[in-house]
Design an enzyme around this catalytic site. Structure first.
Site, mmCIF file in Angstrom:
data_model
loop_
_atom_site.group_PDB
_atom_site.id
_atom_site.type_symbol
_atom_site.label_atom_id
_atom_site.label_comp_id
_atom_site.label_asym_id
_atom_site.label_seq_id
_atom_site.Cartn_x
_atom_site.Cartn_y
_atom_site.Cartn_z
ATOM 1 C CE LYS A 43 -3.851 -1.849 2.945
ATOM 2 N NZ LYS A 43 -4.048 -2.029 4.007
ATOM 3 N NE ARG A 92 -12.986 -4.633 7.029
ATOM 4 C CZ ARG A 92 -11.942 -3.753 5.288
ATOM 5 N NH1 ARG A 92 -12.440 -3.253 4.971
ATOM 6 N NH2 ARG A 92 -11.109 -4.796 4.813
HETATM 7 O O1 PNS Z 1 -4.013 -2.777 7.947
HETATM 8 P P1 PNS Z 1 -3.390 -3.435 7.215
HETATM 9 O O2 PNS Z 1 -2.623 -2.392 5.736
HETATM 10 O O3 PNS Z 1 -3.797 -4.253 6.295
HETATM 11 O O4 PNS Z 1 -1.782 -4.299 8.095
HETATM 12 C C1 PNS Z 1 -1.015 -4.737 7.411
HETATM 13 C C2 PNS Z 1 -0.228 -4.644 8.464
HETATM 14 C C3 PNS Z 1 0.362 -3.001 8.522
HETATM 15 C C4 PNS Z 1 -0.164 -5.296 9.853
HETATM 16 C C5 PNS Z 1 1.130 -5.343 7.801
HETATM 17 O O5 PNS Z 1 1.282 -5.358 6.337
HETATM 18 C C6 PNS Z 1 2.711 -5.903 8.855
HETATM 19 O O6 PNS Z 1 2.497 -6.481 9.604
HETATM 20 N N1 PNS Z 1 3.839 -4.545 8.355
HETATM 21 C C7 PNS Z 1 5.122 -4.976 9.289
HETATM 22 C C8 PNS Z 1 5.870 -6.059 8.080
HETATM 23 C C9 PNS Z 1 5.271 -7.181 8.145
HETATM 24 O O7 PNS Z 1 5.582 -8.367 8.974
HETATM 25 N N2 PNS Z 1 4.785 -8.190 6.693
HETATM 26 C C10 PNS Z 1 4.575 -9.394 7.116
HETATM 27 C C11 PNS Z 1 3.323 -10.010 7.301
HETATM 28 S S1 PNS Z 1 3.153 -11.255 7.192
#
Ligand code: PNS
Length: 168
Positions: A43, A92
């Site tokens: 994103k 959701r």
């Molecule tokens: O609100 P979102 O975009 O669904 O949140 C996603 C988020 C930020 C929690 C996820 O992308 C994340 O944990 N990002 C940090 C990097 C990471 O650990 N990525 C691997 C996820 S399995």
């Protein structure tokens, strides 16, 4: 009796009334909630990390057991440094399930101590998504009821400058 601390991670671009509803309900269940603003590499964000942290802190200031911060890198590495192993996520609709299951499973494989809990979004918020809100605002519509007013104002400032609003 309330139990332990949970991490509520997300990109929160922006933090919506659906997120706020999860916080309101979770604050009755958990001793402490740390809202952790992270980076989702798929994103591109509209609000900077600092803006998101400060807006979320403002709209959650009435909850004494809620803290807001940001983290860099992997969620599983960040959580190792915290006083909890528990992640809270909102769910959701069924289309969220696949993504949430993938993330929870990947996080568990990377750090087996991590547990992910889900809270089902209340039906009046299940249609709200951060991307939909940004689209509505960028096209001059109103996101009243979807996001707290202070967040709507910031999004209007960023996505729909005065010049564009005058034309609509
Ligand atoms: O609100 P979102 O975009 O669904 O949140 C996603 C988020 C930020 C929690 C996820 O992308 C994340 O944990 N990002 C940090 C990097 C990471 O650990 N990525 C691997 C996820 S399995």
């Amino acid at each position: 009796m309330k139990g332990k601390t949970v991490i509520y991670p997300g990109s929160f671009d922006p933090f919506t009334n659906g997120h706020l509803n999860i916080i309101a309900r979770a604050s009755e269940i958990f001793e402490k909630i740390i809202i952790s603003v992270g980076h989702n590499t798929s994103k591109k964000t509209t609000l900077s990390t600092e803006e998101r942290v400060s807006l979320i802190a403002e709209v959650t200031k009435s909850y004494p057991n809620v803290e807001v911060e940001s983290f860099e890198g992997l969620l599983v590495d960040y959580i190792r440094k915290k006083e909890t192993n528990t992640i809270l996520r909102g769910m959701r609709c069924h289309s969220d399930f696949e993504y949430e299951l993938q993330m929870a499973t990947a996080n568990k494989l990377m750090n087996e101590e991590v547990e992910t809990l889900f809270m089902v979004t209340e039906s009046q918020f299940s249609h709200i998504s951060s991307s939909l809100i940004k689209e509505i605002i960028s096209l001059g519509g109103s996101a009243k009821g979807f996001v707290p007013a202070v967040i709507e104002e910031k999004l209007i400032e960023k996505l729909c400058p005065a010049e564009e609003r005058r034309k609509q």
